[in-house]
Design a protein around this motif. Structure first.
Motif, mmCIF file in Angstrom:
data_model
loop_
_atom_site.group_PDB
_atom_site.id
_atom_site.type_symbol
_atom_site.label_atom_id
_atom_site.label_comp_id
_atom_site.label_asym_id
_atom_site.label_seq_id
_atom_site.Cartn_x
_atom_site.Cartn_y
_atom_site.Cartn_z
ATOM 1 N N GLY A 1 19.979 80.329 132.272
ATOM 2 C CA GLY A 1 20.450 79.634 133.338
ATOM 3 C C GLY A 1 21.931 79.921 133.604
ATOM 4 N N LYS B 1 25.351 78.879 135.016
ATOM 5 C CA LYS B 1 26.045 77.754 135.435
ATOM 6 C C LYS B 1 26.646 77.865 136.789
ATOM 7 C CE LYS B 1 27.292 76.174 130.644
ATOM 8 N NZ LYS B 1 28.537 75.644 130.054
ATOM 9 N N TYR C 1 23.340 71.017 133.929
ATOM 10 C CA TYR C 1 22.683 72.069 133.294
ATOM 11 C C TYR C 1 21.355 71.963 132.908
ATOM 12 C CZ TYR C 1 27.360 73.476 134.059
ATOM 13 O OH TYR C 1 28.503 73.700 134.697
ATOM 14 N N ASN C 2 20.948 70.607 132.584
ATOM 15 C CA ASN C 2 19.794 70.304 132.127
ATOM 16 C C ASN C 2 18.478 70.688 133.500
ATOM 17 O OD1 ASN C 2 20.016 69.311 129.472
ATOM 18 N ND2 ASN C 2 20.288 67.450 129.881
ATOM 19 N N SER D 1 19.930 72.507 124.878
ATOM 20 C CA SER D 1 21.184 72.715 124.467
ATOM 21 C C SER D 1 21.329 72.658 122.953
ATOM 22 C CB SER D 1 22.274 71.604 124.916
ATOM 23 O OG SER D 1 23.465 71.581 124.430
ATOM 24 N N LEU E 1 19.273 72.511 135.942
ATOM 25 C CA LEU E 1 19.342 73.867 136.060
ATOM 26 C C LEU E 1 18.191 74.592 135.275
ATOM 27 C CD1 LEU E 1 20.348 76.565 137.231
ATOM 28 C CD2 LEU E 1 21.964 76.395 135.127
ATOM 29 N N THR E 2 18.180 74.058 134.369
ATOM 30 C CA THR E 2 16.982 74.613 132.914
ATOM 31 C C THR E 2 15.580 74.658 133.520
ATOM 32 O OG1 THR E 2 18.652 74.251 131.150
ATOM 33 C CG2 THR E 2 16.179 74.852 130.551
ATOM 34 N N TYR F 1 18.847 77.296 127.880
ATOM 35 C CA TYR F 1 19.775 76.544 128.265
ATOM 36 C C TYR F 1 21.307 77.247 128.116
ATOM 37 C CZ TYR F 1 23.188 72.717 128.765
ATOM 38 O OH TYR F 1 24.303 71.599 129.014
#
Length: 433
Positions: A222, A224, A263-264, A165, A266-267, A198
């Motif tokens: 990624g 979301k 989302y971390n 991010s 997900l990355t 990200y």
């Protein structure tokens, strides 16, 4: 030199400041035999989340049987935390041995009239040298500041780059717009490489995509919508990865707390998919076991449950916003007793406007850093923002022992600079245990 002398030497070199540029570190590494050229490196930059992403990747790859070297900064309680192999901190005797080797090369540089390497350059060189000597399979290398001119940006051919991010921090070095900051972070992207992005702000992503295309680099962002939060509580979250994948991964549990971790992770999954396609042997079981048991001290860490003690190193706008969201998520409308300290070059006013409404009482502390905003100055600033909030400044972190009631139902939250969080974490271990 012994361990104590080695640590004193490292901290002594702090007087050489922070110098953005690669000439010094490349010279030093060349004298050490260019260990970075023999390492398979995952290089990670970003404003927030790079530590969480590094920790999760390290956990999964270690679980998969790889000998993993992990380089992060700063440390919380002990210097050795910054350099790990297979989740174990570098031993004291290895720091003494490898730093002695590095210091010999530094002395050569000085005798030739060259600049003295900075503290971060020395530690980075020592870490890369150590990883080479330990024959690690993969190195997870976390950027210190920015990326383009950071001392870690000496990897010619990384196996993967990750940009976490991006938000506002260190603007005096990196620029005042997200585009400028993304340009600096994107400086780690190499020609014909692979980068995981990200799903950040559009302005930052557009710049990272531009750099990737210019470098003929394959990029993956990624999505979301590919991940869903099923439920969450103070013990972790249950998540659903909706996209079809080679692991067969669907529902899984993540022990790291906070909406920001969705989302971390997900990355991380996108990175693992890329590594698997490149031949790395990683399976669903490795991922599930690692993510269920992952720990990351000082990042919305539930240090204790009776009473609740939370440690969070949120020290910039996005970090503070994540902390506030997480308190509301896990503790609803309850007010916290806040212990707070930050460095003077951070956006303190913005942080206080978000933190004061959550708090019924605030204690201010001075982080253990020469750039710290003093506890007394912080107290006075709080009173200017809200004269009605109950606030007290503490001269020493030892004073927290007389404030925390171990039999209460209070929520004690320590927030701000990681230099503060590391110091109080050590004090709290002695207090609670």
């Amino acid at each position: 030199m012994n361990y104590k002398e080695a640590i004193e030497y490292i901290h002594m070199t702090n007087k050489f400041g922070s110098v953005l540029g690669l000439d010094n570190i490349l010279n030093l590494l060349d004298r050490l035999g260019n260990p970075q050229k023999d390492l398979k490196v995952i290089h990670i930059a970003g404003t927030n989340g790079k530590g969480s992403i590094s920790t999760m990747l390290n956990g999964v790859l270690t679980q998969a049987g790889y000998n993993v070297g992990l380089y992060t900064s700063p440390f919380l309680e002990k210097f050795n935390e910054r350099i790990k192999t297979n989740n174990m901190d570098i031993p004291d005797e290895d720091i003494a041995y490898y730093l002695t080797e590095v210091k010999e090369k530094i002395n050569e540089m000085i005798s030739e009239g060259l600049n003295h390497p900075t503290e971060f350059e020395i530690i980075t060189a020592m870490a890369l040298y150590y990883f080479k000597e330990k024959n690690v399979d993969i190195v997870i290398l976390e950027v210190g500041l920015g990326g383009r001119l950071d001392a870690t940006n000496v990897i010619d051919d990384p196996i993967l780059e990750i940009i976490a991010s991006i938000s506002f921090d260190h603007t005096e070095y990196l620029g005042n717009t997200l585009k400028q900051i993304a340009y600096e972070k994107g400086g780690i992207i190499k020609e014909n490489s692979k980068v995981i992005l990200y799903p950040s702000h559009k302005e930052a992503l557009d710049e990272l995509i531009r750099i990737s295309k210019e470098k003929n680099t394959s990029y993956i962002i990624g999505n979301k919508r590919d991940i869903e939060l099923i439920k969450t509580d103070i013990d972790g979250s249950e998540l659903y990865y909706k996209k079809e994948n080679e692991f067969g991964l669907e529902k899984f549990r993540l022990s790291l707390l906070g909406e920001n971790q969705i989302y971390n992770v997900l990355t991380v999954i996108k990175a693992l998919e890329t590594l698997k396609k490149d031949g790395y042997k990683i399976n669903k079981c490795n991922i599930e076991k690692a993510l269920t048991n992952i720990h990351f001290n000082g990042r919305f860490e539930i240090f204790n449950k009776k009473p609740y003690i939370i440690l969070d190193g949120g020290h910039n706008k996005e970090g503070i916003e994540s902390f506030v969201k997480n308190i509301k998520l896990y503790f609803k409308d309850k007010k916290i007793t806040l212990f707070f300290g930050m460095l003077a070059d951070k956006d303190i006013d913005s942080a206080l406007k978000k933190l004061i409404p959550l708090s019924k009482k605030i204690y201010t502390l001075t982080p253990n850093n020469n750039r710290a905003y003093t506890s007394k100055d912080m107290y006075e600033k709080i009173k200017k923002v809200d004269n009605h909030i109950e606030a007290t400044y503490l001269d020493e972190s030892d004073e927290i022992a007389g404030i925390i009631d171990k039999n209460s139902d209070e929520i004690y939250a320590f927030v701000g600079s990681l230099y503060l969080i590391g110091e109080v974490r050590t004090k709290l271990k002695n207090l609670i245990n």
